[in-house]
Scaffold this motif. Structure first.
Motif, PDB file in Angstrom:
ATOM      1  N   GLN A 154      33.831  25.285  47.276  1.00  0.00           N
ATOM      2  CA  GLN A 154      34.936  24.450  46.818  1.00  0.00           C
ATOM      3  C   GLN A 154      36.200  25.234  46.478  1.00  0.00           C
ATOM      4  N   GLY A 155      36.177  26.553  46.542  1.00  0.00           N
ATOM      5  CA  GLY A 155      37.310  27.356  46.096  1.00  0.00           C
ATOM      6  C   GLY A 155      38.092  27.987  47.222  1.00  0.00           C
ATOM      7  N   LEU A 156      39.103  28.778  46.848  1.00  0.00           N
ATOM      8  CA  LEU A 156      39.957  29.457  47.817  1.00  0.00           C
ATOM      9  C   LEU A 156      39.482  30.859  48.153  1.00  0.00           C
ATOM     10  N   SER A 157      38.845  31.538  47.208  1.00  0.00           N
ATOM     11  CA  SER A 157      38.388  32.894  47.502  1.00  0.00           C
ATOM     12  C   SER A 157      37.219  32.822  48.475  1.00  0.00           C
ATOM     13  N   GLY A 158      37.155  33.825  49.350  1.00  0.00           N
ATOM     14  CA  GLY A 158      36.107  33.849  50.364  1.00  0.00           C
ATOM     15  C   GLY A 158      35.626  35.265  50.606  1.00  0.00           C
ATOM     16  N   ALA A 159      34.927  35.475  51.718  1.00  0.00           N
ATOM     17  CA  ALA A 159      34.326  36.774  52.024  1.00  0.00           C
ATOM     18  C   ALA A 159      35.356  37.899  52.061  1.00  0.00           C
ATOM     19  N   GLY A 160      36.626  37.599  52.356  1.00  0.00           N
ATOM     20  CA  GLY A 160      37.665  38.619  52.392  1.00  0.00           C
ATOM     21  C   GLY A 160      38.294  38.926  51.052  1.00  0.00           C
ATOM     22  N   THR A 161      37.877  38.217  50.004  1.00  0.00           N
ATOM     23  CA  THR A 161      38.457  38.414  48.676  1.00  0.00           C
ATOM     24  C   THR A 161      37.633  39.436  47.904  1.00  0.00           C
ATOM     25  N   VAL A 162      38.310  40.453  47.339  1.00  0.00           N
ATOM     26  CA  VAL A 162      37.637  41.500  46.574  1.00  0.00           C
ATOM     27  C   VAL A 162      38.135  41.472  45.132  1.00  0.00           C
ATOM     28  N   PHE A 163      37.211  41.498  44.189  1.00  0.00           N
ATOM     29  CA  PHE A 163      37.481  41.490  42.757  1.00  0.00           C
ATOM     30  C   PHE A 163      37.147  42.863  42.189  1.00  0.00           C
ATOM     31  N   GLU A 164      38.045  43.430  41.387  1.00  0.00           N
ATOM     32  CA  GLU A 164      37.821  44.727  40.744  1.00  0.00           C
ATOM     33  C   GLU A 164      37.890  44.539  39.232  1.00  0.00           C
ATOM     34  N   TYR A 165      36.775  44.827  38.536  1.00  0.00           N
ATOM     35  CA  TYR A 165      36.648  44.558  37.103  1.00  0.00           C
ATOM     36  C   TYR A 165      36.805  45.808  36.240  1.00  0.00           C
ATOM     37  N   GLN A 166      37.379  45.588  35.049  1.00  0.00           N
ATOM     38  CA  GLN A 166      37.493  46.589  33.991  1.00  0.00           C
ATOM     39  C   GLN A 166      37.021  45.928  32.693  1.00  0.00           C
ATOM     40  N   VAL A 167      36.378  46.702  31.831  1.00  0.00           N
ATOM     41  CA  VAL A 167      35.902  46.178  30.557  1.00  0.00           C
ATOM     42  C   VAL A 167      36.286  47.147  29.451  1.00  0.00           C
ATOM     43  N   ASP A 168      36.804  46.604  28.341  1.00  0.00           N
ATOM     44  CA  ASP A 168      37.160  47.393  27.164  1.00  0.00           C
ATOM     45  C   ASP A 168      36.518  46.703  25.970  1.00  0.00           C
ATOM     46  N   GLY A 169      35.372  47.204  25.534  1.00  0.00           N
ATOM     47  CA  GLY A 169      34.623  46.521  24.477  1.00  0.00           C
ATOM     48  C   GLY A 169      34.093  45.212  25.027  1.00  0.00           C
ATOM     49  N   SER A 170      34.499  44.103  24.435  1.00  0.00           N
ATOM     50  CA  SER A 170      34.077  42.798  24.949  1.00  0.00           C
ATOM     51  C   SER A 170      35.160  42.132  25.802  1.00  0.00           C
ATOM     52  N   THR A 184      41.490  42.300  38.795  1.00  0.00           N
ATOM     53  CA  THR A 184      42.478  41.919  39.798  1.00  0.00           C
ATOM     54  C   THR A 184      41.691  41.513  41.032  1.00  0.00           C
ATOM     55  N   TYR A 185      42.287  40.634  41.824  1.00  0.00           N
ATOM     56  CA  TYR A 185      41.626  40.242  43.061  1.00  0.00           C
ATOM     57  C   TYR A 185      42.651  39.889  44.119  1.00  0.00           C
ATOM     58  N   LYS A 186      42.254  40.077  45.384  1.00  0.00           N
ATOM     59  CA  LYS A 186      43.122  39.738  46.513  1.00  0.00           C
ATOM     60  C   LYS A 186      42.287  39.739  47.779  1.00  0.00           C
ATOM     61  N   GLY A 187      42.870  39.161  48.812  1.00  0.00           N
ATOM     62  CA  GLY A 187      42.214  39.112  50.112  1.00  0.00           C
ATOM     63  C   GLY A 187      41.935  37.690  50.537  1.00  0.00           C
ATOM     64  N   GLY A 188      41.797  37.502  51.832  1.00  0.00           N
ATOM     65  CA  GLY A 188      41.591  36.160  52.357  1.00  0.00           C
ATOM     66  C   GLY A 188      42.818  35.308  52.088  1.00  0.00           C
ATOM     67  N   GLN A 230      42.333  38.066  36.298  1.00  0.00           N
ATOM     68  CA  GLN A 230      41.425  37.391  35.385  1.00  0.00           C
ATOM     69  C   GLN A 230      41.470  38.106  34.044  1.00  0.00           C
ATOM     70  N   VAL A 231      41.274  37.342  32.988  1.00  0.00           N
ATOM     71  CA  VAL A 231      41.153  37.898  31.644  1.00  0.00           C
ATOM     72  C   VAL A 231      40.109  37.067  30.911  1.00  0.00           C
ATOM     73  N   HIS A 273      44.288  33.297  37.295  1.00  0.00           N
ATOM     74  CA  HIS A 273      45.448  32.741  37.987  1.00  0.00           C
ATOM     75  C   HIS A 273      45.686  33.557  39.249  1.00  0.00           C
ATOM     76  N   CYS A 274      46.312  32.901  40.236  1.00  0.00           N
ATOM     77  CA  CYS A 274      46.565  33.593  41.493  1.00  0.00           C
ATOM     78  C   CYS A 274      47.762  32.978  42.202  1.00  0.00           C
ATOM     79  N   ILE A 275      48.258  33.722  43.177  1.00  0.00           N
ATOM     80  CA  ILE A 275      49.223  33.189  44.120  1.00  0.00           C
ATOM     81  C   ILE A 275      48.598  33.327  45.502  1.00  0.00           C
ATOM     82  N   THR A 276      48.638  32.258  46.271  1.00  0.00           N
ATOM     83  CA  THR A 276      48.006  32.250  47.580  1.00  0.00           C
ATOM     84  C   THR A 276      48.953  32.812  48.636  1.00  0.00           C
ATOM     85  N   ILE A 277      48.431  33.042  49.825  1.00  0.00           N
ATOM     86  CA  ILE A 277      49.278  33.520  50.916  1.00  0.00           C
ATOM     87  C   ILE A 277      50.296  32.457  51.336  1.00  0.00           C
ATOM     88  N   ASP A 278      50.072  31.195  50.927  1.00  0.00           N
ATOM     89  CA  ASP A 278      51.020  30.118  51.199  1.00  0.00           C
ATOM     90  C   ASP A 278      52.027  29.928  50.068  1.00  0.00           C
TER      91      ASP A 278
END
Length: 122
Positions: free
Chosen positions: A24-40, A45-49, A56-57, A71-76
């Motif tokens: 049901q969403g916009l992200s797909g196999a070409g979308t990559v998410f990179e996570y960072q954690v500081d305590g809790s 950041t994510y992009k692709g597809g 994300q926060v 939140h995101c901005i699409t290629i459109d």
């Protein structure tokens, strides 16, 4: 009541994930998410597809759970935002998996479920 220690920070910190399922969403196999954690606190950041760029926060909510605003901005050129509740796990091959229930807050309506799998460098 004593809070149980969380495995979320260890399993997300400096890890990259790709979408395994998101009907049901916009992200797909070409979308990559990179996570960072500081305590809790969790950020990513994510992009692709169909996603030009996104962020994300959120924070850890339990031993293997967390919640995020995104939140995101699409290629459109659309600007979208939403919220999700996630769960982290490890599959039978040892890769970290994430599963989410999410909903749009702005720019679109509805929501769904999605799953991600850790990208492991060969």
């Amino acid at each position: 009541m004593t809070a149980l220690p969380s495995q979320v920070p260890e399993l997300l910190q400096n890890r990259r994930f790709q979408v395994a399922g998101n009907a049901q969403g916009l992200s797909g196999a070409g979308t990559v998410f990179e996570y960072q954690v500081d305590g809790s606190a969790i950020t990513s950041t994510y992009k692709g597809g169909k996603i030009r760029t996104g962020h994300q926060v959120g924070h850890v909510t339990g031993p293997n759970t967390f919640e995020l605003l995104f939140h995101c901005i699409t290629i459109d050129g659309e600007i979208l935002s939403g919220r999700s509740r996630g769960k982290v796990d490890v599959d039978e091959t040892g890769r970290i998996t994430l599963s989410f229930v999410w909903a749009w807050l702005s720019g679109a309506s509805g929501g769904g479920e999605s799953s991600y799998v850790e990208l492991v460098l060969q």
